[in-house]
Design a protein around this motif. Structure first.
Motif, PDB file in Angstrom:
ATOM      1  N   GLY A 160      26.414   0.955  57.667  1.00 17.06           N
ATOM      2  CA  GLY A 160      27.401   0.662  56.961  1.00 17.06           C
ATOM      3  C   GLY A 160      28.545  -0.196  57.949  1.00 17.06           C
ATOM      4  N   LYS A 161      27.967  -0.371  59.314  1.00 23.57           N
ATOM      5  CA  LYS A 161      28.677  -1.137  60.251  1.00 23.57           C
ATOM      6  C   LYS A 161      28.068  -2.227  60.635  1.00 23.57           C
ATOM      7  CE  LYS A 161      30.976   3.022  62.413  1.00 23.57           C
ATOM      8  NZ  LYS A 161      31.073   3.779  63.695  1.00 23.57           N
ATOM      9  N   THR A 162      28.938  -3.290  60.615  1.00 26.27           N
ATOM     10  CA  THR A 162      28.369  -4.778  60.986  1.00 26.27           C
ATOM     11  C   THR A 162      28.910  -5.384  62.567  1.00 26.27           C
ATOM     12  OG1 THR A 162      28.398  -5.373  58.620  1.00 26.27           O
ATOM     13  CG2 THR A 162      28.182  -7.081  60.515  1.00 26.27           C
ATOM     14  N   LYS A 163      27.882  -5.734  63.353  1.00 29.21           N
ATOM     15  CA  LYS A 163      28.268  -6.084  64.455  1.00 29.21           C
ATOM     16  C   LYS A 163      27.541  -7.544  64.827  1.00 29.21           C
ATOM     17  CE  LYS A 163      28.634  -1.467  66.573  1.00 29.21           C
ATOM     18  NZ  LYS A 163      28.210  -0.887  67.757  1.00 29.21           N
ATOM     19  N   LYS A 164      28.185  -8.396  65.731  1.00 28.89           N
ATOM     20  CA  LYS A 164      27.738  -9.596  65.857  1.00 28.89           C
ATOM     21  C   LYS A 164      26.310  -9.231  66.813  1.00 28.89           C
ATOM     22  CE  LYS A 164      31.995 -12.404  65.961  1.00 28.89           C
ATOM     23  NZ  LYS A 164      32.726 -13.085  66.823  1.00 28.89           N
ATOM     24  N   VAL A 165      25.714 -10.232  66.720  1.00 32.60           N
ATOM     25  CA  VAL A 165      24.295 -10.224  67.523  1.00 32.60           C
ATOM     26  C   VAL A 165      24.460 -11.262  68.869  1.00 32.60           C
ATOM     27  CG1 VAL A 165      21.661 -10.626  67.660  1.00 32.60           C
ATOM     28  CG2 VAL A 165      23.133  -9.445  65.712  1.00 32.60           C
ATOM     29  N   ALA A 166      24.183 -10.777  69.967  1.00 31.96           N
ATOM     30  CA  ALA A 166      24.173 -11.985  71.352  1.00 31.96           C
ATOM     31  C   ALA A 166      22.804 -12.555  71.294  1.00 31.96           C
ATOM     32  CB  ALA A 166      24.255 -11.108  72.457  1.00 31.96           C
ATOM     33  N   VAL A 167      22.814 -13.680  71.352  1.00 32.05           N
ATOM     34  CA  VAL A 167      21.518 -14.679  71.649  1.00 32.05           C
ATOM     35  C   VAL A 167      21.337 -15.171  72.872  1.00 32.05           C
ATOM     36  CG1 VAL A 167      20.087 -16.311  70.402  1.00 32.05           C
ATOM     37  CG2 VAL A 167      21.514 -14.830  69.085  1.00 32.05           C
ATOM     38  N   ASP A 168      20.303 -15.368  73.399  1.00 34.86           N
ATOM     39  CA  ASP A 168      19.986 -16.205  74.829  1.00 34.86           C
ATOM     40  C   ASP A 168      18.779 -16.791  74.616  1.00 34.86           C
ATOM     41  OD1 ASP A 168      20.048 -16.949  77.342  1.00 34.86           O
ATOM     42  OD2 ASP A 168      19.493 -14.973  78.189  1.00 34.86           O
TER      43      ASP A 168
ATOM     44  N   SER B  31      18.640   8.260  65.488  1.00 32.73           N
ATOM     45  CA  SER B  31      19.165   9.017  64.794  1.00 32.73           C
ATOM     46  C   SER B  31      18.065  10.271  64.418  1.00 32.73           C
ATOM     47  CB  SER B  31      19.867   8.553  63.690  1.00 32.73           C
ATOM     48  OG  SER B  31      20.358   9.568  62.752  1.00 32.73           O
ATOM     49  N   ASP B  32      18.519  11.487  63.764  1.00 34.56           N
ATOM     50  CA  ASP B  32      17.519  12.332  63.215  1.00 34.56           C
ATOM     51  C   ASP B  32      17.062  11.908  61.731  1.00 34.56           C
ATOM     52  OD1 ASP B  32      20.171  12.548  62.169  1.00 34.56           O
ATOM     53  OD2 ASP B  32      19.830  14.528  61.830  1.00 34.56           O
ATOM     54  N   LYS B  33      17.689  10.624  61.415  1.00 33.09           N
ATOM     55  CA  LYS B  33      17.219  10.111  60.070  1.00 33.09           C
ATOM     56  C   LYS B  33      16.622   8.523  60.220  1.00 33.09           C
ATOM     57  CE  LYS B  33      20.317  12.673  57.301  1.00 33.09           C
ATOM     58  NZ  LYS B  33      20.892  13.617  58.379  1.00 33.09           N
ATOM     59  N   ASN B  34      15.698   8.217  59.507  1.00 34.18           N
ATOM     60  CA  ASN B  34      15.206   6.963  59.582  1.00 34.18           C
ATOM     61  C   ASN B  34      16.584   5.787  59.160  1.00 34.18           C
ATOM     62  OD1 ASN B  34      12.570   7.425  59.996  1.00 34.18           O
ATOM     63  ND2 ASN B  34      12.199   7.527  57.855  1.00 34.18           N
ATOM     64  N   GLN B  35      16.481   4.844  59.935  1.00 40.05           N
ATOM     65  CA  GLN B  35      17.607   3.901  59.772  1.00 40.05           C
ATOM     66  C   GLN B  35      17.192   2.305  59.362  1.00 40.05           C
ATOM     67  OE1 GLN B  35      20.896   4.381  62.901  1.00 40.05           O
ATOM     68  NE2 GLN B  35      19.112   4.972  64.027  1.00 40.05           N
ATOM     69  N   ASN B  36      17.663   1.904  58.548  1.00 37.89           N
ATOM     70  CA  ASN B  36      17.448   0.716  57.780  1.00 37.89           C
ATOM     71  C   ASN B  36      18.580  -0.431  58.727  1.00 37.89           C
ATOM     72  OD1 ASN B  36      15.169   1.144  56.179  1.00 37.89           O
ATOM     73  ND2 ASN B  36      16.788   1.637  54.668  1.00 37.89           N
ATOM     74  N   VAL B  37      17.829  -1.622  59.324  1.00 37.05           N
ATOM     75  CA  VAL B  37      18.963  -2.403  60.013  1.00 37.05           C
ATOM     76  C   VAL B  37      18.920  -3.706  59.469  1.00 37.05           C
ATOM     77  CG1 VAL B  37      19.646  -3.290  62.129  1.00 37.05           C
ATOM     78  CG2 VAL B  37      18.550  -1.070  62.012  1.00 37.05           C
ATOM     79  N   ARG B  38      19.803  -4.345  58.829  1.00 41.34           N
ATOM     80  CA  ARG B  38      19.694  -5.666  58.233  1.00 41.34           C
ATOM     81  C   ARG B  38      20.269  -6.782  59.134  1.00 41.34           C
ATOM     82  NH1 ARG B  38      23.101  -7.909  53.107  1.00 41.34           N
ATOM     83  NH2 ARG B  38      21.886  -9.424  52.460  1.00 41.34           N
ATOM     84  N   ILE B  39      19.530  -7.773  59.561  1.00 41.75           N
ATOM     85  CA  ILE B  39      20.118  -8.859  60.300  1.00 41.75           C
ATOM     86  C   ILE B  39      20.214 -10.053  59.395  1.00 41.75           C
ATOM     87  CG2 ILE B  39      19.536 -10.007  62.428  1.00 41.75           C
ATOM     88  CD1 ILE B  39      17.405  -7.734  62.950  1.00 41.75           C
ATOM     89  N   LYS B  40      21.161 -10.748  59.733  1.00 41.35           N
ATOM     90  CA  LYS B  40      21.800 -11.716  58.797  1.00 41.35           C
ATOM     91  C   LYS B  40      22.162 -13.144  59.530  1.00 41.35           C
ATOM     92  CE  LYS B  40      24.206 -11.383  55.029  1.00 41.35           C
ATOM     93  NZ  LYS B  40      25.489 -11.249  54.208  1.00 41.35           N
TER      94      LYS B  40
END
Length: 244
Positions: A59-67, A78-87
């Motif tokens: 539920g938290k969105t952050k900027k992605v640094a690109v080089d 985490s102790d649970k599987n996590q889905n990560v959405r990159i946009k």
């Protein structure tokens, strides 16, 4: 001359078409599933011709640094599987990539660990060296009185991993050796590992380690289900404690 004009009329549109293709919005990752690596999972990928690049997890969105068109996102495990959405966004165009970060096994219930740690510190006369009993999800820094920093990844009140960084120069002093050995012994025992065995194996492997070493890691130390990984850097080493 007419033939040359005809060729130019055919080639010029193709040239601009190729330019358009080269600047097309794109987003990709090296995998669709990532496993824990120490306290985090590292998602790697490429992105081109974007105006905005972000990732969203829990539920938290952050900027992605690109080089140079490449990026690496560190997601605390985490102790649970996590889905990560990159946009990736460019005007009205959008590219998305959904990846999975696999769950890891917790070291211990965090509250139980913190209470035992704080009691141990009190009993050894280190009343100022206390952990917070309640921790939000994420990686927090615990700075000890001697300046040593320990990093704890807590998720859903579960201690997922512990890490520290220690300079080689400090290991050359008796005080530095004593402080680190004491900390490692305490943490090891509180997590259920054989502290004596861990210290013995650690001392054996780091005996000849120095900043000129060509090695970048050492053999993992395993004790009672607890994994101690050591990565070597130029000025010191990093120790990661996780469950296996």
């Amino acid at each position: 001359m007419k033939k040359l004009k005809y060729v130019l009329l055919m080639v010029i549109p193709l040239f601009f078409l190729l330019l358009t293709g080269c600047s097309k919005l794109s987003l990709s990752t090296t995998k669709k599933e990532y496993s824990p690596d120490g306290l985090v999972a590292i998602i790697k990928g490429k992105a081109t011709n974007y105006q905005k690049l972000t990732y969203t997890v829990a539920g938290k969105t952050k900027k992605v640094a690109v080089d140079g068109g490449h990026f690496a996102i560190s997601v605390p495990v985490s102790d649970k599987n996590q889905n990560v959405r990159i946009k990736a966004i460019n005007d009205d165009k959008t590219e998305t990539s959904l990846v999975k970060v696999k769950k890891a096994t917790p070291l211990k219930n965090y509250l139980e660990f913190a209470q035992a740690y704080n009691y141990t510190m009190l009993s050894t006369g280190q009343a100022d060296d206390q952990l917070q009993l309640i921790s939000e999800n994420g990686i927090s820094t615990h700075k000890k009185a001697d300046g040593t920093k320990w990093y704890l990844n807590v998720q859903n009140n579960q201690l997922m991993g512990v890490a520290t960084q220690f300079p080689y120069k400090d290991l050359k002093s008796k005080t530095g050796q004593k402080n680190f050995a004491t900390d490692l012994m305490i943490v090891s025992k509180l997590l259920g590992a054989d502290g004596q065995k861990v210290l013995k194996d650690f001392a054996k492997q780091t005996k000849n380690a120095d900043k000129n070493s060509t090695k970048t890691s050492m053999d993992p130390i395993k004790s009672n289900g607890i994994n101690f990984n050591i990565n070597l850097a130029t000025k010191g080493f990093y120790l990661y404690i996780t469950k296996y």
